[in-house]
Design a protein around this motif. Sequence first.
Motif, PDB file in Angstrom:
ATOM      1  N   ILE A 107      54.832  58.826 -44.729  1.00 30.25           N
ATOM      2  CA  ILE A 107      55.695  59.933 -45.158  1.00 30.25           C
ATOM      3  C   ILE A 107      54.881  61.153 -45.567  1.00 30.25           C
ATOM      4  O   ILE A 107      55.337  62.298 -45.448  1.00 30.25           O
ATOM      5  N   GLU A 108      53.647  60.947 -46.032  1.00 30.89           N
ATOM      6  CA  GLU A 108      52.821  62.079 -46.451  1.00 30.89           C
ATOM      7  C   GLU A 108      52.383  62.921 -45.257  1.00 30.89           C
ATOM      8  O   GLU A 108      51.889  64.039 -45.434  1.00 30.89           O
ATOM      9  N   LYS A 109      52.537  62.405 -44.035  1.00 31.52           N
ATOM     10  CA  LYS A 109      52.166  63.141 -42.828  1.00 31.52           C
ATOM     11  C   LYS A 109      53.370  63.796 -42.160  1.00 31.52           C
ATOM     12  O   LYS A 109      53.290  64.226 -41.020  1.00 31.52           O
ATOM     13  N   ILE A 110      54.490  63.865 -42.879  1.00 35.74           N
ATOM     14  CA  ILE A 110      55.703  64.478 -42.340  1.00 35.74           C
ATOM     15  C   ILE A 110      55.861  65.865 -42.947  1.00 35.74           C
ATOM     16  O   ILE A 110      55.910  66.023 -44.163  1.00 35.74           O
ATOM     17  N   TRP A 111      55.917  66.867 -42.102  1.00 35.20           N
ATOM     18  CA  TRP A 111      56.078  68.258 -42.521  1.00 35.20           C
ATOM     19  C   TRP A 111      57.569  68.571 -42.563  1.00 35.20           C
ATOM     20  O   TRP A 111      58.281  68.375 -41.588  1.00 35.20           O
ATOM     21  N   LYS A 112      58.066  69.077 -43.683  1.00 31.81           N
ATOM     22  CA  LYS A 112      59.481  69.406 -43.833  1.00 31.81           C
ATOM     23  C   LYS A 112      59.634  70.873 -44.214  1.00 31.81           C
ATOM     24  O   LYS A 112      58.990  71.335 -45.149  1.00 31.81           O
ATOM     25  N   THR A 113      60.483  71.582 -43.502  1.00 31.05           N
ATOM     26  CA  THR A 113      60.771  72.975 -43.805  1.00 31.05           C
ATOM     27  C   THR A 113      62.272  73.187 -43.818  1.00 31.05           C
ATOM     28  O   THR A 113      62.966  72.836 -42.856  1.00 31.05           O
ATOM     29  N   ALA A 114      62.799  73.733 -44.914  1.00 31.54           N
ATOM     30  CA  ALA A 114      64.228  74.047 -44.997  1.00 31.54           C
ATOM     31  C   ALA A 114      64.517  75.340 -44.238  1.00 31.54           C
ATOM     32  O   ALA A 114      63.692  76.256 -44.207  1.00 31.54           O
ATOM     33  N   ALA A 115      65.694  75.423 -43.618  1.00 32.09           N
ATOM     34  CA  ALA A 115      66.038  76.583 -42.806  1.00 32.09           C
ATOM     35  C   ALA A 115      67.554  76.687 -42.689  1.00 32.09           C
ATOM     36  O   ALA A 115      68.297  75.874 -43.251  1.00 32.09           O
ATOM     37  N   VAL A 116      68.009  77.718 -41.972  1.00 30.37           N
ATOM     38  CA  VAL A 116      69.428  77.916 -41.693  1.00 30.37           C
ATOM     39  C   VAL A 116      69.619  77.956 -40.188  1.00 30.37           C
ATOM     40  O   VAL A 116      68.904  78.671 -39.483  1.00 30.37           O
ATOM     41  N   LEU A 117      70.584  77.190 -39.680  1.00 33.57           N
ATOM     42  CA  LEU A 117      70.903  77.185 -38.260  1.00 33.57           C
ATOM     43  C   LEU A 117      72.410  77.259 -38.105  1.00 33.57           C
ATOM     44  O   LEU A 117      73.140  76.376 -38.578  1.00 33.57           O
ATOM     45  N   ASN A 118      72.893  78.333 -37.470  1.00 35.98           N
ATOM     46  CA  ASN A 118      74.341  78.534 -37.271  1.00 35.98           C
ATOM     47  C   ASN A 118      75.101  78.442 -38.594  1.00 35.98           C
ATOM     48  O   ASN A 118      76.141  77.765 -38.705  1.00 35.98           O
ATOM     49  N   ASP A 119      74.558  79.090 -39.620  1.00 39.08           N
ATOM     50  CA  ASP A 119      75.166  79.148 -40.954  1.00 39.08           C
ATOM     51  C   ASP A 119      75.246  77.782 -41.639  1.00 39.08           C
ATOM     52  O   ASP A 119      76.054  77.592 -42.552  1.00 39.08           O
ATOM     53  N   CYS A 120      74.445  76.831 -41.209  1.00 37.92           N
ATOM     54  CA  CYS A 120      74.397  75.514 -41.831  1.00 37.92           C
ATOM     55  C   CYS A 120      72.998  75.265 -42.374  1.00 37.92           C
ATOM     56  O   CYS A 120      72.002  75.768 -41.840  1.00 37.92           O
ATOM     57  N   ALA A 121      72.918  74.463 -43.436  1.00 38.27           N
ATOM     58  CA  ALA A 121      71.617  74.049 -43.946  1.00 38.27           C
ATOM     59  C   ALA A 121      70.943  73.154 -42.918  1.00 38.27           C
ATOM     60  O   ALA A 121      71.580  72.309 -42.287  1.00 38.27           O
ATOM     61  N   ALA A 122      69.650  73.359 -42.741  1.00 37.22           N
ATOM     62  CA  ALA A 122      68.911  72.599 -41.740  1.00 37.22           C
ATOM     63  C   ALA A 122      67.536  72.232 -42.272  1.00 37.22           C
ATOM     64  O   ALA A 122      67.023  72.849 -43.212  1.00 37.22           O
ATOM     65  N   LEU A 123      66.954  71.215 -41.676  1.00 41.61           N
ATOM     66  CA  LEU A 123      65.590  70.791 -41.983  1.00 41.61           C
ATOM     67  C   LEU A 123      64.819  70.663 -40.681  1.00 41.61           C
ATOM     68  O   LEU A 123      65.307  70.072 -39.707  1.00 41.61           O
ATOM     69  N   ILE A 124      63.609  71.229 -40.671  1.00 38.83           N
ATOM     70  CA  ILE A 124      62.705  71.054 -39.543  1.00 38.83           C
ATOM     71  C   ILE A 124      61.703  69.974 -39.938  1.00 38.83           C
ATOM     72  O   ILE A 124      60.995  70.106 -40.932  1.00 38.83           O
ATOM     73  N   ILE A 125      61.693  68.893 -39.192  1.00 37.77           N
ATOM     74  CA  ILE A 125      60.805  67.767 -39.475  1.00 37.77           C
ATOM     75  C   ILE A 125      59.750  67.692 -38.383  1.00 37.77           C
ATOM     76  O   ILE A 125      60.073  67.661 -37.189  1.00 37.77           O
ATOM     77  N   TYR A 126      58.486  67.680 -38.786  1.00 28.08           N
ATOM     78  CA  TYR A 126      57.400  67.587 -37.819  1.00 28.08           C
ATOM     79  C   TYR A 126      56.474  66.443 -38.208  1.00 28.08           C
ATOM     80  O   TYR A 126      55.985  66.383 -39.333  1.00 28.08           O
ATOM     81  N   ASP A 127      56.270  65.521 -37.281  1.00 26.53           N
ATOM     82  CA  ASP A 127      55.403  64.373 -37.513  1.00 26.53           C
ATOM     83  C   ASP A 127      53.970  64.741 -37.115  1.00 26.53           C
ATOM     84  O   ASP A 127      53.641  64.812 -35.935  1.00 26.53           O
ATOM     85  N   LEU A 128      53.135  64.973 -38.104  1.00 25.64           N
ATOM     86  CA  LEU A 128      51.762  65.385 -37.827  1.00 25.64           C
ATOM     87  C   LEU A 128      50.895  64.248 -37.315  1.00 25.64           C
ATOM     88  O   LEU A 128      49.844  64.488 -36.710  1.00 25.64           O
ATOM     89  N   LYS A 129      51.328  63.014 -37.523  1.00 29.51           N
ATOM     90  CA  LYS A 129      50.456  61.877 -37.231  1.00 29.51           C
ATOM     91  C   LYS A 129      50.734  61.247 -35.873  1.00 29.51           C
ATOM     92  O   LYS A 129      49.802  60.908 -35.138  1.00 29.51           O
ATOM     93  N   GLN A 130      52.011  61.095 -35.505  1.00 30.55           N
ATOM     94  CA  GLN A 130      52.313  60.284 -34.332  1.00 30.55           C
ATOM     95  C   GLN A 130      52.944  61.076 -33.191  1.00 30.55           C
ATOM     96  O   GLN A 130      52.293  61.380 -32.195  1.00 30.55           O
TER      97      GLN A 130
END
Length: 406
Positions: A269-292
């Motif tokens: 889990i420590e290798k997961i990049w999370k960024t909060a954002a807005v998409l089409n007026d909805c709350a969104a999360l961008i998840i990026y797996d740095l390891k796999q």
Amino acid sequence: MGRLRSYSYLPQDLLEEILTRLPVISIIRFKCVNKSWYNLFENHTFIAKHYRNHSSQKNPSLLIEVEDSTTSNRRSVMSLHLADSLDSEVSLDMPFIPERLVYISDCINGIICLRELSSRLVLWNPAIREYKVIPNPPSHVHSPSNVCYDYPTFAFGYDHISNDYKLVQIGTYLTVLYDLIDQILHPVVHIYTLSTDSWRQIDTGFDRSILNFPGECSNNLYLNGVYHWPGCIILDEHGRHCEVIVCFDMRDEVFQIMKMPNLGDISHIEKIWKTAAVLNDCAALIIYDLKQTKQFDIWVMNEYGVEESWTKQFVIGPLIVELTLHDQLLLVDDKLALINDKGHILLYDFGAQEIKHLQLRNLPGSVFVSQAITYVESLVSVTRGKVEAKKRGYKNSILNRVICCK
């Protein structure tokens, strides 16, 4: 809205509709036409409609903060328009904070919240060249020798009911034992309102002792009057924790907790990049797996506040990119933008499923990108009649002609 004295054959309503679609720089020039035009452009209804028209367009700008390491880390801000035909950069100097480190906190209704390293706060509308230095928040009280004051967390938001802008400062006290943090004490929360130009303390009942904010990070989110921070709940004395989103409602001035989507069995889990954002007026999360997987997962909360409505809406990649702590990751309408510190921009279009590579040219080797946010210009004033607010012109900088190209 007040009536315009028009010498045109255009109907009055149509003329006003056309004017709301003009850029801010044109509106400022046209204020000199006559008194009725000036009064119209100062009208709150016109200002709100002008902003709605421009924010509804599918081509917002980016504000990119750059830092020059050769001039005592002097920071400046430039505006970049991401369109099919790429426009030249416009560098926006910040003369009100010369030679100081500055961070872009948020942009709401065209107003940008800037924060100095010393925690001084400034509200700035670069489109109308207006800014306001905020009075210093109340200083922390004298505490015992084993209690220290942690660096505060800030948030900027808008209360649409009272039509007022607010700043929130969350100060935390820590007990220290043998130079180590022993316990996180109850936080002290102060709120600044623009209309009163003053701070006040509130009792939130928010137990900071079981929550951890990420501190200085660029992945916070403001949506529909609520500010969001990624955080975690400490489950037990062994350090087990559950990741959550901490929310603050600017209208009701209360904290709430929102669960993140279920990401499945992720042992790293420590290798997961999370960024909060807005998409089409909805709350969104961008998840990026740095390891796999090296892929971006876009999660969307289709019904705000309903944790079961989290849905993985897009999977992008795998992409051959290497993210670092200095990279900026954000959603710009229907595009995913990744900006590294050297000014390289990777732009992924969800609809066309295409990737574009852009580059900020003519950046000196000593200059690097430190932050990026989406931006829509507006006519909204930050002065509210206060004499402390100022308007100034902006001098040219070495980045005045930076060009973005393929």
